[in-house]
Scaffold this motif. Structure first.
Motif, PDB file in Angstrom:
ATOM      1  N   PHE A 298      48.212  60.199  38.692  1.00 33.43           N
ATOM      2  CA  PHE A 298      48.990  59.467  39.702  1.00 33.43           C
ATOM      3  C   PHE A 298      48.027  58.335  40.358  1.00 33.43           C
ATOM      4  N   ILE A 299      46.681  58.456  40.658  1.00 32.76           N
ATOM      5  CA  ILE A 299      46.044  57.567  41.179  1.00 32.76           C
ATOM      6  C   ILE A 299      45.751  56.213  39.957  1.00 32.76           C
ATOM      7  N   LEU A 300      45.714  56.520  38.854  1.00 29.98           N
ATOM      8  CA  LEU A 300      45.993  55.638  37.793  1.00 29.98           C
ATOM      9  C   LEU A 300      47.249  54.882  37.764  1.00 29.98           C
TER      10      LEU A 300
ATOM     11  N   ASN B  87      47.284  50.919  38.676  1.00 34.52           N
ATOM     12  CA  ASN B  87      48.043  49.948  37.838  1.00 34.52           C
ATOM     13  C   ASN B  87      49.267  48.970  38.590  1.00 34.52           C
ATOM     14  N   ASP B  88      50.132  49.909  39.252  1.00 36.37           N
ATOM     15  CA  ASP B  88      51.212  49.510  39.821  1.00 36.37           C
ATOM     16  C   ASP B  88      50.721  48.379  41.065  1.00 36.37           C
ATOM     17  N   THR B  89      49.871  48.683  41.902  1.00 35.30           N
ATOM     18  CA  THR B  89      49.352  47.966  42.974  1.00 35.30           C
ATOM     19  C   THR B  89      48.636  46.641  42.508  1.00 35.30           C
ATOM     20  N   PHE B  90      47.849  46.706  41.463  1.00 39.20           N
ATOM     21  CA  PHE B  90      47.058  45.438  41.074  1.00 39.20           C
ATOM     22  C   PHE B  90      47.840  44.674  40.317  1.00 39.20           C
ATOM     23  N   ALA B  91      48.793  45.206  39.481  1.00 43.06           N
ATOM     24  CA  ALA B  91      49.618  44.343  38.756  1.00 43.06           C
ATOM     25  C   ALA B  91      50.442  43.469  39.800  1.00 43.06           C
TER      26      ALA B  91
ATOM     27  N   ILE C 248      49.528  42.565  42.854  1.00 43.89           N
ATOM     28  CA  ILE C 248      48.633  41.747  43.483  1.00 43.89           C
ATOM     29  C   ILE C 248      48.230  40.517  42.524  1.00 43.89           C
ATOM     30  N   VAL C 249      47.823  40.806  41.340  1.00 44.34           N
ATOM     31  CA  VAL C 249      47.187  39.739  40.569  1.00 44.34           C
ATOM     32  C   VAL C 249      48.509  39.014  39.837  1.00 44.34           C
ATOM     33  N   GLY C 250      49.583  39.665  39.710  1.00 37.41           N
ATOM     34  CA  GLY C 250      50.748  38.811  39.412  1.00 37.41           C
ATOM     35  C   GLY C 250      51.291  37.894  40.524  1.00 37.41           C
ATOM     36  N   LYS C 251      51.061  38.264  41.922  1.00 36.25           N
ATOM     37  CA  LYS C 251      51.593  37.449  42.782  1.00 36.25           C
ATOM     38  C   LYS C 251      50.805  36.411  42.996  1.00 36.25           C
ATOM     39  N   SER C 252      49.411  36.549  42.841  1.00 35.62           N
ATOM     40  CA  SER C 252      48.215  35.821  43.204  1.00 35.62           C
ATOM     41  C   SER C 252      48.122  34.682  42.143  1.00 35.62           C
ATOM     42  N   ILE C 253      47.882  34.920  40.744  1.00 40.58           N
ATOM     43  CA  ILE C 253      47.752  34.112  39.644  1.00 40.58           C
ATOM     44  C   ILE C 253      48.915  34.204  38.529  1.00 40.58           C
ATOM     45  N   GLY C 254      50.171  34.969  38.676  1.00 40.96           N
ATOM     46  CA  GLY C 254      50.785  35.122  37.794  1.00 40.96           C
ATOM     47  C   GLY C 254      51.800  33.888  37.404  1.00 40.96           C
ATOM     48  N   LYS C 255      51.697  33.465  36.169  1.00 36.39           N
ATOM     49  CA  LYS C 255      52.620  32.362  35.732  1.00 36.39           C
ATOM     50  C   LYS C 255      53.600  32.415  34.878  1.00 36.39           C
ATOM     51  N   HIS C 256      53.188  33.294  33.748  1.00 35.97           N
ATOM     52  CA  HIS C 256      54.050  33.825  32.487  1.00 35.97           C
ATOM     53  C   HIS C 256      54.726  34.931  32.666  1.00 35.97           C
TER      54      HIS C 256
ATOM     55  N   GLU D 102      50.019  38.199  33.284  1.00 37.29           N
ATOM     56  CA  GLU D 102      48.630  38.127  34.106  1.00 37.29           C
ATOM     57  C   GLU D 102      48.765  39.531  34.934  1.00 37.29           C
ATOM     58  N   GLY D 103      49.556  39.892  35.486  1.00 39.50           N
ATOM     59  CA  GLY D 103      49.642  41.125  36.448  1.00 39.50           C
ATOM     60  C   GLY D 103      49.617  42.215  35.711  1.00 39.50           C
ATOM     61  N   PHE D 104      50.363  42.191  34.154  1.00 38.56           N
ATOM     62  CA  PHE D 104      50.189  43.269  33.465  1.00 38.56           C
ATOM     63  C   PHE D 104      48.807  43.595  32.872  1.00 38.56           C
ATOM     64  N   ILE D 105      48.153  42.362  32.688  1.00 37.34           N
ATOM     65  CA  ILE D 105      46.653  42.593  32.119  1.00 37.34           C
ATOM     66  C   ILE D 105      45.844  43.091  33.421  1.00 37.34           C
ATOM     67  N   GLY D 106      46.159  42.401  34.575  1.00 33.10           N
ATOM     68  CA  GLY D 106      45.313  42.927  35.671  1.00 33.10           C
ATOM     69  C   GLY D 106      45.316  44.270  36.209  1.00 33.10           C
ATOM     70  N   GLY D 107      46.721  44.537  36.037  1.00 35.57           N
ATOM     71  CA  GLY D 107      46.766  45.969  36.366  1.00 35.57           C
ATOM     72  C   GLY D 107      46.132  47.041  35.369  1.00 35.57           C
ATOM     73  N   ILE D 108      46.023  46.808  33.975  1.00 28.58           N
ATOM     74  CA  ILE D 108      45.541  47.407  33.002  1.00 28.58           C
ATOM     75  C   ILE D 108      44.008  47.484  33.136  1.00 28.58           C
ATOM     76  N   VAL D 109      43.221  46.231  33.695  1.00 25.60           N
ATOM     77  CA  VAL D 109      41.889  46.256  33.744  1.00 25.60           C
ATOM     78  C   VAL D 109      41.484  47.097  35.188  1.00 25.60           C
ATOM     79  N   PHE D 110      42.324  47.011  36.204  1.00 27.73           N
ATOM     80  CA  PHE D 110      41.830  47.797  37.410  1.00 27.73           C
ATOM     81  C   PHE D 110      42.003  49.292  37.105  1.00 27.73           C
ATOM     82  N   ALA D 111      42.955  49.434  36.308  1.00 28.27           N
ATOM     83  CA  ALA D 111      43.316  51.037  36.066  1.00 28.27           C
ATOM     84  C   ALA D 111      42.048  51.610  35.101  1.00 28.27           C
ATOM     85  N   VAL D 112      41.706  50.807  34.119  1.00 26.35           N
ATOM     86  CA  VAL D 112      40.693  51.382  33.437  1.00 26.35           C
ATOM     87  C   VAL D 112      39.365  51.577  34.214  1.00 26.35           C
ATOM     88  N   PHE D 113      39.333  50.448  35.255  1.00 23.64           N
ATOM     89  CA  PHE D 113      37.937  50.856  36.092  1.00 23.64           C
ATOM     90  C   PHE D 113      38.358  51.801  37.137  1.00 23.64           C
ATOM     91  N   ALA D 114      39.379  52.318  37.421  1.00 22.83           N
ATOM     92  CA  ALA D 114      39.862  53.409  38.295  1.00 22.83           C
ATOM     93  C   ALA D 114      39.515  54.764  37.408  1.00 22.83           C
TER      94      ALA D 114
END
Length: 296
Positions: free
Chosen positions: A163-165, A169-173, A175-183, A196-208
């Motif tokens: 659930f943390i993962l 993933n949802d939270t950072f997808a 945040i990243v999507g809202k901040s820099i998402g264009k596509h 961008e949000g999709f990729i950002g969510g995965i990156v932060f999920a892997v870190f988590a």
């Protein structure tokens, strides 16, 4: 009460209830997810417009029989052997059942993915509705309970880690999507999701996943590196498959012409809205478990 405060309170209650039931006991974990299943089935029946009584009865019986009995297999076999002097190859039979249920669920998952990407599907056939009910809703709840047992015994850290993962993933997808998402990722289904949000969510999920392995799971030094790899792979599965699960539920809602699956959680929608990622991810995580077990 404004919408933000309402959303925060209902979200906090949901998380506290979830964590309390998972940590308190195996039984409370089963009961809560059994209740979640019944609500999710009710909401899904509203989305696809089928009568609710039979699906709810089917879900209740399936969940009770498959999850509860199979999870207590060790105690049952021990009791039978001790009192009746019988030898049963229960674990083999149980693995066979698991594999059959997993195969059914994965086939329906593939059907769901095809359903997601086919634009011309505007109406769902009756047979498909019941197939989705079984393989997209009921059986994934069974696998949520199964993966919480890990290799042998009930381990709340596994399901909490999952659930943390998903939350990460949802939270950072977002945040990243809202901040820099264009596509846009899949604009016709979910206009706000971006690549961008999709990729950002995965990156932060892997870190988590890395942090969960190092700080929460705390595997023995002998298995530390393996634990990190395992949790990072699970994070990848969550990031990719979880997003697909979210989009699939959005497709069902779009066809039904509604914003949320229900109203049980003010500001958040229904239970299905909260669990759409985890129910689609659970069978794939269980499959990963099976592959690990086979390899080891």
């Amino acid at each position: 009460m404004n919408e933000t405060l309402k959303r925060a309170i209902s979200g906090a209650i949901y998380i506290l209830l979830l964590l309390a039931s998972i940590l308190f006991s195996t039984e409370s974990f089963y009961i809560l997810f059994g209740v979640f299943l019944i609500i999710a089935v009710y909401e899904f029946c509203n989305l696809i417009q089928i009568h609710k009584v039979f699906p709810i009865v089917l879900a209740s019986l399936s969940y009770s029989i498959i999850s509860l009995i199979s999870s207590y297999k060790n105690q049952t076999v021990s009791f039978i052997n001790k009192n009746l002097n019988l030898t049963l190859d229960f674990s083999v039979n149980n693995n066979t059942i698991n594999n059959i249920l997993l195969a059914i669920t994965l086939v329906v998952s593939v059907k769901c993915i095809i359903f997601l990407f086919y634009d011309n599907i505007k109406k769902i056939s009756t047979s498909s509705k019941y197939l989705y009910l079984i393989g997209y809703i009921i059986l994934p709840f069974v696998f949520i309970t199964k993966i919480s047992f890990g290799v042998k015994n009930y381990n709340p850290k596994i399901i909490i880690g999952l659930f943390i993962l998903i939350w990460t993933n949802d939270t950072f997808a977002y945040i990243v999507g809202k901040s820099i998402g264009k596509h846009k990722l899949l604009e016709r289904i979910s206009p706000k999701k971006t690549i961008e949000g999709f990729i950002g969510g995965i990156v932060f999920a892997v870190f988590a996943g890395y942090l969960i392995s190092k700080l929460y799971i705390k595997a023995s030094p002998k298995f530390s590196e393996k634990s990190i790899v395992i949790w990072c792979i699970i994070a990848l599965i969550v990031g990719i498959i979880g997003t697909i699960g979210d989009l699939i539920e959005s497709k069902f809602k779009r066809i039904a012409g509604v914003k949320d699956s229900g109203k049980i959680m003010p500001g958040h929608g229904g239970i299905l809205d909260r669990l759409d990622s985890v129910i689609f991810v659970a069978p794939f995580v269980f499959l990963f478990y099976q592959i690990l077990n086979y390899v080891s």
